[in-house]
Design an enzyme around this catalytic site. Structure first.
Site, mmCIF file in Angstrom:
data_model
loop_
_atom_site.group_PDB
_atom_site.id
_atom_site.type_symbol
_atom_site.label_atom_id
_atom_site.label_comp_id
_atom_site.label_asym_id
_atom_site.label_seq_id
_atom_site.Cartn_x
_atom_site.Cartn_y
_atom_site.Cartn_z
ATOM 1 N N ASP A 1 0.861 -1.193 0.000
ATOM 2 C CA ASP A 1 0.000 0.000 0.000
ATOM 3 C C ASP A 1 0.894 1.239 0.000
ATOM 4 O O ASP A 1 2.092 1.172 0.292
ATOM 5 C CB ASP A 1 -0.908 0.002 1.236
ATOM 6 C CG ASP A 1 -1.842 1.207 1.268
ATOM 7 O OD1 ASP A 1 -2.420 1.550 0.216
ATOM 8 O OD2 ASP A 1 -1.992 1.845 2.339
ATOM 9 N N TYR B 1 -0.932 8.703 -2.170
ATOM 10 C CA TYR B 1 -0.996 8.551 -3.626
ATOM 11 C C TYR B 1 -2.226 9.277 -4.197
ATOM 12 O O TYR B 1 -2.229 9.706 -5.344
ATOM 13 C CB TYR B 1 -1.160 7.065 -4.000
ATOM 14 C CG TYR B 1 0.086 6.201 -3.909
ATOM 15 C CD1 TYR B 1 1.342 6.714 -3.588
ATOM 16 C CD2 TYR B 1 -0.019 4.828 -4.164
ATOM 17 C CE1 TYR B 1 2.457 5.890 -3.517
ATOM 18 C CE2 TYR B 1 1.099 4.006 -4.105
ATOM 19 C CZ TYR B 1 2.331 4.540 -3.782
ATOM 20 O OH TYR B 1 3.431 3.713 -3.731
ATOM 21 N N CYS C 1 -4.437 -1.525 -2.067
ATOM 22 C CA CYS C 1 -4.596 -0.094 -2.299
ATOM 23 C C CYS C 1 -5.475 0.077 -3.529
ATOM 24 O O CYS C 1 -5.107 -0.353 -4.632
ATOM 25 C CB CYS C 1 -3.215 0.517 -2.536
ATOM 26 S SG CYS C 1 -3.239 2.269 -2.934
ATOM 27 N N THR D 1 -6.180 2.830 -5.009
ATOM 28 C CA THR D 1 -5.602 3.823 -5.908
ATOM 29 C C THR D 1 -4.550 3.168 -6.809
ATOM 30 O O THR D 1 -4.557 3.349 -8.033
ATOM 31 C CB THR D 1 -4.972 4.972 -5.089
ATOM 32 O OG1 THR D 1 -5.920 5.414 -4.108
ATOM 33 C CG2 THR D 1 -4.581 6.130 -5.961
ATOM 34 N N CYS E 1 -11.115 2.892 -0.041
ATOM 35 C CA CYS E 1 -9.699 3.177 0.226
ATOM 36 C C CYS E 1 -9.357 2.399 1.491
ATOM 37 O O CYS E 1 -10.110 2.456 2.472
ATOM 38 C CB CYS E 1 -9.493 4.677 0.445
ATOM 39 S SG CYS E 1 -7.873 5.108 1.121
HETATM 40 N N1 DGL Z 1 -4.832 3.228 0.746
HETATM 41 C C1 DGL Z 1 -4.947 3.693 -0.552
HETATM 42 C C2 DGL Z 1 -6.220 3.255 -1.260
HETATM 43 O O1 DGL Z 1 -6.795 2.230 -0.931
HETATM 44 C C3 DGL Z 1 -4.452 5.059 -0.966
HETATM 45 C C4 DGL Z 1 -4.364 6.172 -0.006
HETATM 46 C C5 DGL Z 1 -3.443 7.294 -0.517
HETATM 47 O O2 DGL Z 1 -2.255 7.072 -0.528
HETATM 48 O O3 DGL Z 1 -3.960 8.356 -0.909
HETATM 49 O O4 DGL Z 1 -6.658 3.882 -2.183
#
Ligand code: DGL
Length: 273
Positions: free
Chosen positions: A7, A39, A70, A72, A180
């Site tokens: 992640d 991210y 993750c 994203t 997320c």
């Molecule tokens: N934990 C991540 C997701 O599931 C991203 C969070 C980030 O870094 O903005 O999208």
């Protein structure tokens, strides 16, 4: 069996937590890209570079399977990662379909990062699943920052949520989708602002269940000791106490799930279904 769980930061620990429940006898490498988190509000090319670097290191460490924990990262890079490596790679995407199916007469709210919500993967998913225009979505990037800072103060987080949700009639929502992995840490806060009967759905259970099935079918199961190694942006973490604090937080907020929620979690959508 050594499973990589990746992640941008600590959000994927919520998936590791689930993996340890369903697959306690494998070995794990958890990779948090803390030098580059978040991210969700960066440009996709920048994020893709970070992801390729991280996965390269995990592959060098000899992982036999990868969970991209993750949403994203899955949105922007999963297909390219799959092309490069031949071990099983499981990604995550917001569990919109089980949410829509489980509350047919109510609206669904999807929380995710801005990057996840504007990527074509999500747009395509909505197009397929939201045939009645019952789904709303909202980026909650600040929750990522709160989680990384171990900021779980009820007043601060709740105020942020109320502010973001200002103008929405929360009684309309039968389900909230945590799109997320960082947001799992705020399940109690989110529960407190929505009506009591609103269900909260994440893809963690379904994602891990899918990988488990794959490993069983490949006869690659129960080959470890439950050891966890932590990496932070390219280096093995010297201090693991902080990671363990997050796992403890997950144990604390885990309420005994009611039957209906367990059902929905069991059908949790992930990128491979
Ligand atoms: N934990 C991540 C997701 O599931 C991203 C969070 C980030 O870094 O903005 O999208």
């Amino acid at each position: 069996m050594q499973i990589g769980v990746f992640d941008s930061g600590i959000g994927g620990l919520s998936v590791l937590y689930e993996a340890l429940k369903q697959m306690p006898h494998e070995d794990y490498i958890y990779y948090a890209d803390t030098a580059n988190v978040p991210y969700g509000d960066k440009h996709r090319e920048q994020v893709r570079h970070c992801i390729f670097d991280a996965v390269r290191l995990l592959a060098q460490e000899g992982i036999n399977a990868l969970i991209v924990a993750c949403n994203t990262a899955t949105s922007v890079a999963i297909q390219d990662i799959r092309r490069q490596y031949d071990f099983p790679i499981i990604g995550m995407e917001p569990a919109v379909k089980p949410a829509v199916n489980s509350v047919p007469n109510k609206r669904v709210m999807v929380f995710a990062t801005p990057l996840t919500l504007c990527e074509s993967k999500f747009v395509h998913l909505l197009h397929q699943v939201d045939t009645n225009n019952a789904v709303d979505f909202l980026p909650l990037q600040e929750l990522v920052r709160f989680a990384e800072a171990f900021e779980f103060d009820t007043a601060t987080v709740t105020m942020y949520l109320r502010d973001r949700l200002d103008g929405y009639d929360l009684n309309q929502y039968g389900a909230v989708v945590l799109g997320c992995t960082h947001f799992r840490f705020f399940e109690d806060h989110i529960r407190s602002v929505f009506p009591k009967d609103t269900i909260i759905i994440d893809g963690n259970f379904g994602t891990v269940r899918n990988l488990r099935k794959i490993l069983i079918s490949k006869n690659d199961f129960h080959h470890g000791t439950g050891r966890i190694k932590y990496y932070v942006s390219g280096m093995e973490a010297a201090d693991t106490a902080m990671m363990e604090r997050y796992l403890l937080r997950l144990r604390q907020i885990e309420s005994p799930p009611c039957a209906s929620i367990t059902n929905f979690m069991n059908t949790g959508k992930n990128d491979n279904e």
